[in-house]
Write a protein that holds these residues in place. Structure first.
Motif, PDB file in Angstrom:
ATOM      1  N   GLY A   1      36.441  54.664  40.571  1.00  0.00           N
ATOM      2  CA  GLY A   1      37.817  54.909  40.972  1.00  0.00           C
ATOM      3  C   GLY A   1      38.858  54.274  40.077  1.00  0.00           C
ATOM      4  O   GLY A   1      40.058  54.386  40.363  1.00  0.00           O
ATOM      5  N   GLU A   2      38.432  53.621  39.010  1.00  0.00           N
ATOM      6  CA  GLU A   2      39.397  52.935  38.139  1.00  0.00           C
ATOM      7  C   GLU A   2      40.370  53.934  37.521  1.00  0.00           C
ATOM      8  O   GLU A   2      39.971  54.921  36.922  1.00  0.00           O
TER       9      GLU A   2
ATOM     10  N   ASP B   1      44.149  57.847  41.546  1.00  0.00           N
ATOM     11  CA  ASP B   1      44.912  57.750  42.794  1.00  0.00           C
ATOM     12  C   ASP B   1      44.001  57.892  44.001  1.00  0.00           C
ATOM     13  O   ASP B   1      44.310  57.392  45.081  1.00  0.00           O
TER      14      ASP B   1
ATOM     15  N   ALA C   1      38.790  52.524  45.482  1.00  0.00           N
ATOM     16  CA  ALA C   1      39.969  53.381  45.544  1.00  0.00           C
ATOM     17  C   ALA C   1      40.041  54.064  46.904  1.00  0.00           C
ATOM     18  O   ALA C   1      39.046  54.151  47.623  1.00  0.00           O
TER      19      ALA C   1
END
Length: 265
Positions: free
Chosen positions: A20-21, A24, A105
């Protein structure tokens, strides 16, 4: 808006923690559990609990499509394990503890065919949405989600031991897909299995055609979404196939590559 999409994590918690780096949101299309490792027979739940020989034979029978023989073989193997259901549940929970904890995320997730969806509500928390069978708006686009896998038409689920794959009759799966119908068409269709397009269903690891869904293909043709995203089929260099305007993308390479598929708009 930037969304990362992965599928077929199969226990790769460290890679999932990075998936998830810069995004959004993260979408996970199932198979968090590592049940059988086709490349390493000592890995997965089968290899660690029942041994490499059993894991190898399971992979051979499944690759050969010998369903009845496979069911009988693995049932007998599990019968030799004292309190096998508890052993399997503990092994699954150990993997889920690591994998769900790695999600950072805002995430939307559905189960795959090797997942145990009955346990998923225990891991629900703010920022982790369990969206199987739902339509969710992300960044102004309508995403439809369907988890699990369909059985061939006319085939009913059969237990082969203390672990049962998350597969359902074809009619039940089709009903879940068509349950995504709404006033507005879908912008992105997300599922664990692919639409029924032959090029998308062949698995280079198991060397066989995997489960696919005609109902998903019907929705692609009906709604003409921007993309149809799926996993289940292990193809590190997966082809992208267009059905009309819709790009059908296999994201089921995550265990092998550790690289998410990126959506931007």
């Amino acid at each position: 808006m930037r969304v990362h999409v992965v599928s077929d994590v199969h226990g790769a918690a460290d890679a999932l923690a990075r998936a998830g780096e810069g995004a959004d949101a993260l979408i996970v299309l199932g198979d968090l559990v590592d049940y059988v490792d086709y490349r390493d027979p000592t890995g997965g739940i089968l290899g660690r609990v029942l041994g490499a020989q059993v894991s190898s034979e399971f992979a051979r029978l499944r690759t050969a499509g010998a369903r009845d023989e496979l069911i009988a073989y693995i049932r007998d193997a599990w019968a030799r394990v004292p309190d096998a259901p508890a052993v399997v549940q503990e092994a699954v929970r150990e993997q889920y503890d690591r994998v769900f904890a790695a999600i950072t995320a805002p995430t939307y997730a559905i189960p795959g065919n090797v997942d145990v969806p009955q346990l998923w509500p225990e891991y629900s928390r703010p920022g982790l949405e369990l969206v199987d069978g739902e339509v969710v708006t992300i960044g102004g686009l309508r995403f439809g989600f369907v988890g699990g896998a369909p059985l061939p038409p006319g085939v009913s689920p059969r237990r082969s031991g203390p672990w049962t794959p998350h597969v359902v009759p074809a009619e039940q799966f089709a009903a879940a897909v068509h349950g995504l119908d709404g006033i507005e068409p879908l912008d992105v269709l997300c599922s664990h299995v692919p639409p029924a397009v032959p090029e998308l269903a062949y698995d280079v690891v198991t060397r066989r055609a995997e489960a696919a869904s005609r109902a998903l293909l019907d929705v692609v043709r009906r709604d003409r979404p921007r993309a149809a995203l799926f996993g289940h089929v292990h193809q590190p260099l997966a082809p992208r196939v267009r059905v009309g305007r819709t790009e059908c993308v296999n994201v089921g390479h995550f265990r092998t590559t550790g690289v998410p598929h990126v959506l931007r708009w």
